[in-house]
Scaffold this motif. Structure first.
Motif, short mmCIF file in Angstrom:
data_model
loop_
_atom_site.label_atom_id
_atom_site.label_comp_id
_atom_site.label_asym_id
_atom_site.label_seq_id
_atom_site.Cartn_x
_atom_site.Cartn_y
_atom_site.Cartn_z
N VAL A 115 0.91 -1.14 0.00
CA VAL A 115 0.30 -0.33 0.16
C VAL A 115 1.05 1.60 -0.47
O VAL A 115 1.90 1.27 0.43
N SER A 116 -0.01 2.20 -0.41
CA SER A 116 1.16 3.73 -0.35
C SER A 116 1.02 4.01 0.75
O SER A 116 0.03 3.81 1.59
N GLU A 131 4.01 -4.60 2.89
CA GLU A 131 4.49 -3.26 2.37
C GLU A 131 4.38 -2.14 2.26
O GLU A 131 3.07 -1.55 2.14
N VAL A 132 4.80 -0.75 2.78
CA VAL A 132 4.59 0.03 2.41
C VAL A 132 4.91 1.02 1.22
O VAL A 132 6.90 0.29 1.91
N PHE A 133 4.83 1.72 0.76
CA PHE A 133 5.80 2.37 -0.61
C PHE A 133 5.45 4.67 -0.62
O PHE A 133 4.36 4.45 0.01
N LEU A 141 8.20 1.77 -4.85
CA LEU A 141 6.64 0.60 -5.00
C LEU A 141 6.78 -0.66 -5.80
O LEU A 141 6.84 -1.52 -5.33
N ALA A 142 7.68 -0.86 -6.85
CA ALA A 142 8.69 -1.67 -7.72
C ALA A 142 9.75 -2.72 -6.37
O ALA A 142 9.50 -4.08 -6.08
N ALA A 143 10.46 -1.70 -5.96
CA ALA A 143 11.00 -2.51 -4.51
C ALA A 143 10.46 -2.94 -3.43
O ALA A 143 10.47 -4.40 -3.05
N ALA A 144 9.18 -2.73 -3.26
CA ALA A 144 8.04 -3.32 -2.07
C ALA A 144 7.61 -4.20 -2.94
O ALA A 144 7.40 -5.10 -1.76
N ILE A 145 6.78 -4.60 -3.95
CA ILE A 145 6.33 -5.77 -4.32
C ILE A 145 7.57 -6.59 -4.22
O ILE A 145 7.57 -8.02 -4.07
N ILE A 146 8.83 -6.22 -5.01
CA ILE A 146 10.02 -7.45 -4.49
C ILE A 146 10.35 -8.31 -3.33
O ILE A 146 10.63 -9.00 -3.58
N ARG A 147 10.14 -7.03 -2.55
CA ARG A 147 10.22 -7.34 -1.08
C ARG A 147 9.20 -8.10 -0.68
O ARG A 147 9.56 -9.57 -0.16
N ILE A 148 7.91 -7.83 -0.52
CA ILE A 148 7.04 -8.47 0.11
C ILE A 148 7.31 -10.28 -0.92
O ILE A 148 7.05 -11.56 -0.79
#
Length: 176
Positions: A115-116, A131-133, A141-148
């Motif tokens: 989520v933002s 994850e929050v971005f 956002l791309a980094a958050a998707i990869i992290r999760i």
């Protein structure tokens, strides 16, 4: 299929909402393009967009050549099934959201949210559950998707989000 009450995850992430600018859909598609250029194994095969809106044409243009499925409007049961099958539910909103029902429904389906950092969205889940971005920031956002998606305890995270949604947002908890 289901294995012991668990739904097998497909290699997809999900967006549910209006296809319009303030919902952050452009940022999501820019992030998706960044991810598409990266290593396949960390990258889910497909972004599924559920919903419609005035921004659809622009979304189609932004997603040209990318693995994006425009699913249109879906009945609620179907949305819940898609949530359960997806590896993450993304809410990239760029306007102040009071309460993200989509986040809660995704969590209840055992799918971690991304989520933002606007409005009430980050408060809905505990930090270890999703994850929050930074709103409007495609790199973030791309980094958050990869992290999760690359968490070694991803399966545990799915169980935790389901438990948390039940504890915090079940009808019983809300009447309490």
């Amino acid at each position: 299929g289901r294995v012991g009450g668990r739904v097998d995850k497909k290699e997809q992430i999900l967006y549910v909402g209006r296809l319009s600018d303030e919902k952050g859909i452009g940022t999501l598609l820019r992030a998706w393009r960044m991810l598409a250029g990266q290593a396949r194994e960390t990258f889910p095969q497909k972004l599924v967009l559920v919903g419609d809106g005035e921004g659809r044409g622009e979304c189609e243009r932004l997603s040209e050549g990318l693995p994006v499925e425009f699913a249109g409007q879906k009945p609620h049961e179907e949305v819940v099934r898609l949530m359960a099958e997806s590896r993450a539910v993304v809410l990239p909103s760029e306007c102040w959201e009071t309460f993200g029902l989509t986040v809660v429904e995704g969590m209840r389906a055992g799918t971690p949210p991304v989520v933002s950092n606007l409005g009430a969205l980050p408060d809905i889940m505990s930090s270890d559950c999703g994850e929050v971005f930074e709103a409007g920031n495609a790199e973030s956002l791309a980094a958050a998707i990869i992290r999760i998606l690359s968490r070694p305890d991803y399966v545990e995270v799915c169980k935790t989000v389901r438990r948390e949604a039940e504890a915090k947002y079940s009808e019983e908890a809300n009447y309490g």
